[in-house]
Motif scaffolding. Structure first.
Motif, PDB file in Angstrom:
ATOM      1  N   ILE A  62       0.735  -1.145  -0.055  1.00 56.90           N
ATOM      2  CA  ILE A  62      -0.271  -0.052  -0.292  1.00 56.90           C
ATOM      3  C   ILE A  62       0.628   1.113   0.070  1.00 56.90           C
ATOM      4  CG2 ILE A  62      -0.995   1.087   1.344  1.00 56.90           C
ATOM      5  CD1 ILE A  62      -2.553  -1.290   0.094  1.00 56.90           C
ATOM      6  N   ALA A  63       1.731   1.241   0.853  1.00 54.22           N
ATOM      7  CA  ALA A  63       3.001   2.092   0.935  1.00 54.22           C
ATOM      8  C   ALA A  63       2.954   2.724  -0.769  1.00 54.22           C
ATOM      9  CB  ALA A  63       3.750   1.873   1.700  1.00 54.22           C
ATOM     10  N   GLN A  64       3.604   1.331  -1.057  1.00 54.52           N
ATOM     11  CA  GLN A  64       4.298   2.048  -2.856  1.00 54.52           C
ATOM     12  C   GLN A  64       3.469   3.094  -3.628  1.00 54.52           C
ATOM     13  OE1 GLN A  64       5.072  -2.083  -3.972  1.00 54.52           O
ATOM     14  NE2 GLN A  64       7.168  -2.471  -2.817  1.00 54.52           N
ATOM     15  N   THR A  65       1.946   2.673  -3.198  1.00 52.18           N
ATOM     16  CA  THR A  65       1.314   3.015  -4.186  1.00 52.18           C
ATOM     17  C   THR A  65       1.132   4.484  -4.159  1.00 52.18           C
ATOM     18  OG1 THR A  65      -0.498   1.542  -2.561  1.00 52.18           O
ATOM     19  CG2 THR A  65       0.253   0.825  -5.113  1.00 52.18           C
TER      20      THR A  65
ATOM     21  N   ASP B 133      -2.975  18.106 -10.818  1.00 50.21           N
ATOM     22  CA  ASP B 133      -4.135  17.807 -10.679  1.00 50.21           C
ATOM     23  C   ASP B 133      -5.064  17.671 -10.466  1.00 50.21           C
ATOM     24  OD1 ASP B 133      -6.461  18.109 -12.069  1.00 50.21           O
ATOM     25  OD2 ASP B 133      -5.529  16.548 -13.595  1.00 50.21           O
ATOM     26  N   LEU B 134      -5.576  18.537  -9.104  1.00 49.03           N
ATOM     27  CA  LEU B 134      -6.870  18.527  -7.842  1.00 49.03           C
ATOM     28  C   LEU B 134      -7.649  17.071  -8.295  1.00 49.03           C
ATOM     29  CD1 LEU B 134      -7.315  18.392  -5.419  1.00 49.03           C
ATOM     30  CD2 LEU B 134      -8.912  20.567  -5.636  1.00 49.03           C
ATOM     31  N   SER B 135      -8.009  17.014  -9.847  1.00 44.42           N
ATOM     32  CA  SER B 135      -8.817  16.024 -10.133  1.00 44.42           C
ATOM     33  C   SER B 135      -8.680  14.270  -9.913  1.00 44.42           C
ATOM     34  CB  SER B 135      -9.972  16.332 -11.283  1.00 44.42           C
ATOM     35  OG  SER B 135     -10.496  15.514 -11.683  1.00 44.42           O
ATOM     36  N   MET B 136      -7.157  14.620 -10.813  1.00 40.08           N
ATOM     37  CA  MET B 136      -6.535  13.410 -11.431  1.00 40.08           C
ATOM     38  C   MET B 136      -5.969  12.944  -9.195  1.00 40.08           C
ATOM     39  SD  MET B 136      -3.556  12.775 -13.370  1.00 40.08           S
ATOM     40  CE  MET B 136      -4.233  12.717 -15.303  1.00 40.08           C
ATOM     41  N   ALA B 137      -5.980  13.847  -8.857  1.00 39.43           N
ATOM     42  CA  ALA B 137      -5.147  13.285  -6.680  1.00 39.43           C
ATOM     43  C   ALA B 137      -6.841  12.853  -6.596  1.00 39.43           C
ATOM     44  CB  ALA B 137      -4.704  14.638  -6.598  1.00 39.43           C
TER      45      ALA B 137
ATOM     46  N   SER C 126      -9.635   5.607  -5.799  1.00 38.96           N
ATOM     47  CA  SER C 126      -8.695   4.406  -6.015  1.00 38.96           C
ATOM     48  C   SER C 126      -8.047   3.746  -4.568  1.00 38.96           C
ATOM     49  CB  SER C 126      -8.271   4.186  -7.051  1.00 38.96           C
ATOM     50  OG  SER C 126      -7.242   5.042  -7.328  1.00 38.96           O
ATOM     51  N   LEU C 127      -7.542   4.806  -4.002  1.00 38.68           N
ATOM     52  CA  LEU C 127      -7.136   3.994  -2.806  1.00 38.68           C
ATOM     53  C   LEU C 127      -7.537   3.877  -1.448  1.00 38.68           C
ATOM     54  CD1 LEU C 127      -3.811   6.045  -2.784  1.00 38.68           C
ATOM     55  CD2 LEU C 127      -3.436   3.314  -3.236  1.00 38.68           C
ATOM     56  N   ASP C 128      -8.866   4.464  -1.590  1.00 37.87           N
ATOM     57  CA  ASP C 128      -9.668   4.220  -0.109  1.00 37.87           C
ATOM     58  C   ASP C 128     -10.393   2.974  -0.550  1.00 37.87           C
ATOM     59  OD1 ASP C 128     -10.469   5.268   2.141  1.00 37.87           O
ATOM     60  OD2 ASP C 128     -12.185   5.454   1.253  1.00 37.87           O
ATOM     61  N   TYR C 129     -11.098   2.414  -1.935  1.00 36.62           N
ATOM     62  CA  TYR C 129     -11.798   1.388  -2.544  1.00 36.62           C
ATOM     63  C   TYR C 129     -10.977   0.489  -2.768  1.00 36.62           C
ATOM     64  CZ  TYR C 129     -14.291  -1.438  -5.499  1.00 36.62           C
ATOM     65  OH  TYR C 129     -15.404  -2.555  -5.762  1.00 36.62           O
TER      66      TYR C 129
END
Length: 132
Positions: free
Chosen positions: A102-105, A115-119, A125-128
């Motif tokens: 997880i830390a790597q991603t 880009d705020l939208s991309m962030a 996706s990380l939370d999902y």
């Protein structure tokens, strides 16, 4: 992430290893009581842990023949102390491997920083993935 969980598992693993090394191998009744108390002690940590860590933990308990829902053994006799120690040691290792993955991603790319939208999409996706 799951520091409290890992701390409990390490301490219990060390306790079992000490007992094995000193020749004070627990009786089946003592092992059953140990596993029951362990499930109870881990209970408050579980809601704060990632779903994958909980899944790994449940799978480990199943490996030693313990049902976490009923907090009872599924076999007539509890596992050996060696098997319980192996479970506890492997559980910590697998949770640490998961945390490292997880830390790597989590590192944002330069594009995500711009880009705020991309962030936000990346965070979603990380939370999902954490909940899946």
């Amino acid at each position: 992430m799951a520091e409290a969980l890992k701390s409990i598992l390490r301490a219990k693993g060390d306790f079992v290893k000490t007992r094995i090394d000193s020749g004070q191998v627990p009786t089946p009744a003592q092992l059953a009581a140990f596993l029951s108390a362990l499930v109870t002690e881990l209970g408050p940590c579980i809601p704060h842990c990632p779903a994958e860590a909980v899944r790994l933990l449940k799978r480990g308990f199943a490996y030693v023949g313990w049902d976490v829902r009923t907090n009872r053994g599924v076999c007539k006799t509890p596992p050996t102390a060696e098997k319980v120690h192996e479970f506890l040691t492997k559980a910590v290792s697998k949770i640490e491997d998961f945390e490292a993955k997880i830390a790597q991603t989590v590192q944002p790319t330069p594009e995500e920083l711009e880009d705020l939208s991309m962030a936000c999409t990346k965070l979603w996706s990380l939370d999902y993935a954490r909940l899946a």
